[in-house]
Design a protein around this motif. Structure first.
Motif, PDB file in Angstrom:
ATOM      1  N   ALA A  85     -29.040-104.007 -33.476  1.00  0.00           N
ATOM      2  CA  ALA A  85     -28.735-104.188 -32.057  1.00  0.00           C
ATOM      3  C   ALA A  85     -28.671-102.862 -31.304  1.00  0.00           C
ATOM      4  CB  ALA A  85     -27.418-104.945 -31.905  1.00  0.00           C
ATOM      5  N   THR A  86     -28.286-101.777 -31.984  1.00  0.00           N
ATOM      6  CA  THR A  86     -28.150-100.486 -31.304  1.00  0.00           C
ATOM      7  C   THR A  86     -29.198 -99.469 -31.758  1.00  0.00           C
ATOM      8  OG1 THR A  86     -26.541 -99.685 -32.958  1.00  0.00           O
ATOM      9  CG2 THR A  86     -25.678-100.821 -31.013  1.00  0.00           C
ATOM     10  N   PHE A  87     -30.170 -99.906 -32.557  1.00  0.00           N
ATOM     11  CA  PHE A  87     -31.145 -98.977 -33.112  1.00  0.00           C
ATOM     12  C   PHE A  87     -32.054 -98.428 -32.020  1.00  0.00           C
ATOM     13  CE2 PHE A  87     -35.207 -97.964 -35.245  1.00  0.00           C
ATOM     14  CZ  PHE A  87     -34.734 -97.056 -36.194  1.00  0.00           C
ATOM     15  N   VAL A  88     -32.199 -97.091 -31.996  1.00  0.00           N
ATOM     16  CA  VAL A  88     -33.072 -96.401 -31.044  1.00  0.00           C
ATOM     17  C   VAL A  88     -34.172 -95.714 -31.848  1.00  0.00           C
ATOM     18  CG1 VAL A  88     -33.252 -94.621 -29.267  1.00  0.00           C
ATOM     19  CG2 VAL A  88     -31.166 -96.020 -29.446  1.00  0.00           C
ATOM     20  N   PRO A  89     -35.404 -96.202 -31.801  1.00  0.00           N
ATOM     21  CA  PRO A  89     -36.492 -95.584 -32.575  1.00  0.00           C
ATOM     22  C   PRO A  89     -37.053 -94.370 -31.852  1.00  0.00           C
ATOM     23  CG  PRO A  89     -37.319 -97.480 -31.381  1.00  0.00           C
ATOM     24  CD  PRO A  89     -35.850 -97.378 -31.049  1.00  0.00           C
ATOM     25  N   GLY A  90     -37.111 -93.225 -32.529  1.00  0.00           N
ATOM     26  CA  GLY A  90     -37.684 -92.039 -31.903  1.00  0.00           C
ATOM     27  C   GLY A  90     -36.899 -91.609 -30.691  1.00  0.00           C
ATOM     28  N   ILE A  91     -35.827 -90.830 -30.884  1.00  0.00           N
ATOM     29  CA  ILE A  91     -34.949 -90.483 -29.759  1.00  0.00           C
ATOM     30  C   ILE A  91     -35.665 -89.653 -28.705  1.00  0.00           C
ATOM     31  CG2 ILE A  91     -32.871 -90.630 -31.171  1.00  0.00           C
ATOM     32  CD1 ILE A  91     -32.823 -87.549 -31.199  1.00  0.00           C
ATOM     33  N   SER A  92     -36.821 -89.068 -29.066  1.00  0.00           N
ATOM     34  CA  SER A  92     -37.651 -88.335 -28.110  1.00  0.00           C
ATOM     35  C   SER A  92     -39.095 -88.395 -28.593  1.00  0.00           C
ATOM     36  CB  SER A  92     -37.193 -86.881 -27.996  1.00  0.00           C
ATOM     37  OG  SER A  92     -38.107 -86.118 -27.239  1.00  0.00           O
ATOM     38  N   THR A  93     -40.036 -88.357 -27.654  1.00  0.00           N
ATOM     39  CA  THR A  93     -41.447 -88.373 -28.017  1.00  0.00           C
ATOM     40  C   THR A  93     -41.809 -87.164 -28.874  1.00  0.00           C
ATOM     41  OG1 THR A  93     -41.990 -89.571 -25.984  1.00  0.00           O
ATOM     42  CG2 THR A  93     -43.792 -88.418 -27.085  1.00  0.00           C
ATOM     43  N   GLU A  94     -41.132 -86.033 -28.662  1.00  0.00           N
ATOM     44  CA  GLU A  94     -41.417 -84.818 -29.432  1.00  0.00           C
ATOM     45  C   GLU A  94     -40.958 -84.928 -30.877  1.00  0.00           C
ATOM     46  OE1 GLU A  94     -40.093 -84.917 -26.488  1.00  0.00           O
ATOM     47  OE2 GLU A  94     -41.352 -83.698 -25.156  1.00  0.00           O
ATOM     48  N   ILE A  95     -39.971 -85.772 -31.161  1.00  0.00           N
ATOM     49  CA  ILE A  95     -39.454 -85.931 -32.522  1.00  0.00           C
ATOM     50  C   ILE A  95     -39.350 -87.425 -32.847  1.00  0.00           C
ATOM     51  CG2 ILE A  95     -38.268 -83.726 -32.827  1.00  0.00           C
ATOM     52  CD1 ILE A  95     -35.717 -84.995 -31.761  1.00  0.00           C
ATOM     53  N   PRO A  96     -40.491 -88.114 -32.936  1.00  0.00           N
ATOM     54  CA  PRO A  96     -40.471 -89.565 -33.113  1.00  0.00           C
ATOM     55  C   PRO A  96     -39.887 -90.003 -34.452  1.00  0.00           C
ATOM     56  CG  PRO A  96     -42.695 -88.728 -33.384  1.00  0.00           C
ATOM     57  CD  PRO A  96     -41.869 -87.590 -32.869  1.00  0.00           C
ATOM     58  N   TRP A  97     -39.830 -89.103 -35.444  1.00  0.00           N
ATOM     59  CA  TRP A  97     -39.290 -89.451 -36.764  1.00  0.00           C
ATOM     60  C   TRP A  97     -37.762 -89.476 -36.785  1.00  0.00           C
ATOM     61  CZ3 TRP A  97     -41.808 -85.026 -35.382  1.00  0.00           C
ATOM     62  CH2 TRP A  97     -41.076 -83.841 -35.380  1.00  0.00           C
ATOM     63  N   VAL A  98     -37.112 -89.026 -35.696  1.00  0.00           N
ATOM     64  CA  VAL A  98     -35.647 -89.030 -35.608  1.00  0.00           C
ATOM     65  C   VAL A  98     -35.218 -90.257 -34.807  1.00  0.00           C
ATOM     66  CG1 VAL A  98     -33.594 -87.776 -34.879  1.00  0.00           C
ATOM     67  CG2 VAL A  98     -35.599 -86.514 -35.698  1.00  0.00           C
ATOM     68  N   ALA A  99     -34.413 -91.109 -35.435  1.00  0.00           N
ATOM     69  CA  ALA A  99     -33.915 -92.328 -34.795  1.00  0.00           C
ATOM     70  C   ALA A  99     -32.401 -92.376 -34.955  1.00  0.00           C
ATOM     71  CB  ALA A  99     -34.571 -93.555 -35.423  1.00  0.00           C
ATOM     72  N   LYS A 100     -31.775 -93.377 -34.340  1.00  0.00           N
ATOM     73  CA  LYS A 100     -30.324 -93.503 -34.460  1.00  0.00           C
ATOM     74  C   LYS A 100     -29.885 -94.929 -34.178  1.00  0.00           C
ATOM     75  CE  LYS A 100     -29.020 -92.416 -29.659  1.00  0.00           C
ATOM     76  NZ  LYS A 100     -28.160 -91.578 -28.799  1.00  0.00           N
ATOM     77  N   ASP A 101     -28.695 -95.260 -34.631  1.00  0.00           N
ATOM     78  CA  ASP A 101     -27.980 -96.439 -34.170  1.00  0.00           C
ATOM     79  C   ASP A 101     -26.548 -95.995 -33.884  1.00  0.00           C
ATOM     80  OD1 ASP A 101     -26.663 -96.308 -36.612  1.00  0.00           O
ATOM     81  OD2 ASP A 101     -27.728 -97.993 -37.487  1.00  0.00           O
ATOM     82  N   PRO A 124     -34.826 -78.787 -25.811  1.00  0.00           N
ATOM     83  CA  PRO A 124     -36.023 -78.786 -24.952  1.00  0.00           C
ATOM     84  C   PRO A 124     -37.068 -77.771 -25.402  1.00  0.00           C
ATOM     85  CG  PRO A 124     -34.023 -78.888 -23.620  1.00  0.00           C
ATOM     86  CD  PRO A 124     -33.578 -78.644 -25.035  1.00  0.00           C
ATOM     87  N   ASN A 125     -38.330 -78.146 -25.226  1.00  0.00           N
ATOM     88  CA  ASN A 125     -39.487 -77.298 -25.537  1.00  0.00           C
ATOM     89  C   ASN A 125     -39.599 -76.963 -27.018  1.00  0.00           C
ATOM     90  OD1 ASN A 125     -40.145 -77.045 -22.713  1.00  0.00           O
ATOM     91  ND2 ASN A 125     -38.488 -75.556 -22.556  1.00  0.00           N
ATOM     92  N   SER A 126     -39.186 -77.896 -27.875  1.00  0.00           N
ATOM     93  CA  SER A 126     -39.242 -77.640 -29.313  1.00  0.00           C
ATOM     94  C   SER A 126     -39.340 -78.955 -30.062  1.00  0.00           C
ATOM     95  CB  SER A 126     -37.993 -76.876 -29.768  1.00  0.00           C
ATOM     96  OG  SER A 126     -36.871 -77.736 -29.847  1.00  0.00           O
ATOM     97  N   GLN A 127     -39.369 -78.864 -31.388  1.00  0.00           N
ATOM     98  CA  GLN A 127     -39.231 -80.024 -32.254  1.00  0.00           C
ATOM     99  C   GLN A 127     -37.930 -79.912 -33.051  1.00  0.00           C
ATOM    100  OE1 GLN A 127     -42.987 -80.182 -34.449  1.00  0.00           O
ATOM    101  NE2 GLN A 127     -43.710 -81.736 -33.026  1.00  0.00           N
ATOM    102  N   MET A 128     -36.955 -79.234 -32.484  1.00  0.00           N
ATOM    103  CA  MET A 128     -35.625 -79.117 -33.068  1.00  0.00           C
ATOM    104  C   MET A 128     -34.683 -80.042 -32.307  1.00  0.00           C
ATOM    105  SD  MET A 128     -35.569 -74.956 -33.423  1.00  0.00           S
ATOM    106  CE  MET A 128     -34.112 -74.877 -34.486  1.00  0.00           C
ATOM    107  N   PHE A 129     -33.524 -80.308 -32.897  1.00  0.00           N
ATOM    108  CA  PHE A 129     -32.547 -81.150 -32.222  1.00  0.00           C
ATOM    109  C   PHE A 129     -31.148 -80.653 -32.542  1.00  0.00           C
ATOM    110  CE2 PHE A 129     -34.319 -83.009 -36.042  1.00  0.00           C
ATOM    111  CZ  PHE A 129     -33.230 -83.352 -36.819  1.00  0.00           C
ATOM    112  N   ASN A 137     -33.208 -77.940 -37.766  1.00  0.00           N
ATOM    113  CA  ASN A 137     -34.656 -77.856 -37.832  1.00  0.00           C
ATOM    114  C   ASN A 137     -35.245 -79.261 -37.826  1.00  0.00           C
ATOM    115  OD1 ASN A 137     -34.979 -74.980 -38.032  1.00  0.00           O
ATOM    116  ND2 ASN A 137     -34.186 -75.113 -40.127  1.00  0.00           N
ATOM    117  N   ARG A 138     -36.566 -79.349 -37.706  1.00  0.00           N
ATOM    118  CA  ARG A 138     -37.236 -80.644 -37.586  1.00  0.00           C
ATOM    119  C   ARG A 138     -36.992 -81.548 -38.790  1.00  0.00           C
ATOM    120  NH1 ARG A 138     -42.068 -81.812 -39.450  1.00  0.00           N
ATOM    121  NH2 ARG A 138     -42.844 -82.518 -37.436  1.00  0.00           N
ATOM    122  N   ASP A 139     -36.661 -80.965 -39.960  1.00  0.00           N
ATOM    123  CA  ASP A 139     -36.398 -81.776 -41.145  1.00  0.00           C
ATOM    124  C   ASP A 139     -34.924 -82.132 -41.304  1.00  0.00           C
ATOM    125  OD1 ASP A 139     -35.341 -79.325 -41.802  1.00  0.00           O
ATOM    126  OD2 ASP A 139     -36.467 -79.078 -43.662  1.00  0.00           O
ATOM    127  N   GLY A 140     -34.095 -81.734 -40.342  1.00  0.00           N
ATOM    128  CA  GLY A 140     -32.669 -82.043 -40.393  1.00  0.00           C
ATOM    129  C   GLY A 140     -31.816 -80.995 -41.059  1.00  0.00           C
TER     130      GLY A 140
END
Length: 251
Positions: A85-101, A124-129, A137-140
């Motif tokens: 119910a709360t799953f968000v696929p791809g929290i940003s277009t730049e990092i589509p492999w990162v999701a959350k609930d 912003p302007n990266s593939q980091m979060f 980093n992009r791999d967490g």
């Protein structure tokens, strides 16, 4: 990718794009007829799929069957414990492999308990979060940057972090290398024209300065230019090159 996934009664079949169905791998899943790829809030496709009350990613297991073209065949794998119910696929277009609930952040379908789903966001302007506690980093993997003040100064072509300038309250960095003595509040980089199509894979913006000094960067080192005047220093155009080798000041 040379891989085809298709609906079959009771499950999903994955095979090489030019192979026969009986050369593929069939995975039974509930509600297979509703299996669909999920999109993010911008409408971009993500690596996440839904069928019924389950969320899936395609994963390639060790020793996976190969197509006749030699491509290892991934299979749809259900992500355990997802709150659909709360799953968000791809929290940003730049990092589509990162999701959350509401409970977890997921990287490539794996939940990471150390990340905070309430504050996770793209740098912003990266593939980091980052979240309230860390920059990732992009791999967490966790970095040592300060999440409240970290930012990308300049991100080169192809999003190669190894050739990017960043800063936080503690300093200025080129890739993962700290530029000793650089002042983050006044540090600027001499940029070059935007890359034209086909003009190389990445750019190193070689010259930079702050209130105290002028710096020259290569892939391996960043050094202060002895005697260079930061108030009047500027790079010298070198025709159509994308690495400035020359600079000048009042002297």
């Amino acid at each position: 990718s040379q891989i085809l996934a298709k609906h079959m009664p009771g499950g999903i079949l994955v095979r090489g794009a030019w192979d026969k169905d009986d050369q593929g791998v069939f995975t039974p899943i509930p509600d297979a007829d509703s299996f669909v790829q999920l999109k993010n809030s911008d409408g971009a496709p993500t690596p996440y799929y839904r069928a019924g009350n389950n969320i899936y990613t395609f994963q390639t297991e060790i020793g996976a069957k190969q197509s006749t073209q030699g491509v290892s065949l991934p299979i749809p794998v259900s992500i355990p414990g997802v709150d659909v119910a709360t799953f968000v696929p791809g929290i940003s277009t730049e990092i589509p492999w990162v999701a959350k609930d509401k409970n977890f952040v997921y990287i490539d379908g794996l939940s990471v308990a150390t990340l905070d789903p309430q504050t996770i966001m793209l740098v912003p302007n990266s593939q980091m979060f980052k979240d309230n506690d860390h920059v990732y980093n992009r791999d967490g993997s966790i970095t040592s940057y300060d999440p409240k003040t970290f930012e990308i100064i300049l991100e080169p072509n192809q999003n190669s972090f190894n050739f990017s300038y960043t800063k936080d309250k503690n300093g200025v960095y080129f890739g993962t290398r700290k530029i000793i003595g650089a002042d983050p509040s006044t540090f600027t980089v001499f940029t070059v024209p935007k890359l034209s199509p086909g003009k190389g894979a990445y750019v190193i913006y070689s010259y930079a300065k702050d209130k105290n000094a002028v710096y020259y960067t290569t892939e391996d080192t960043t050094e202060i230019l002895p005697g260079a005047d930061p108030k009047t220093f500027t790079r010298v155009s070198d025709r159509d090159r994308y690495v400035y080798n020359y600079g000048k000041d009042k002297n």
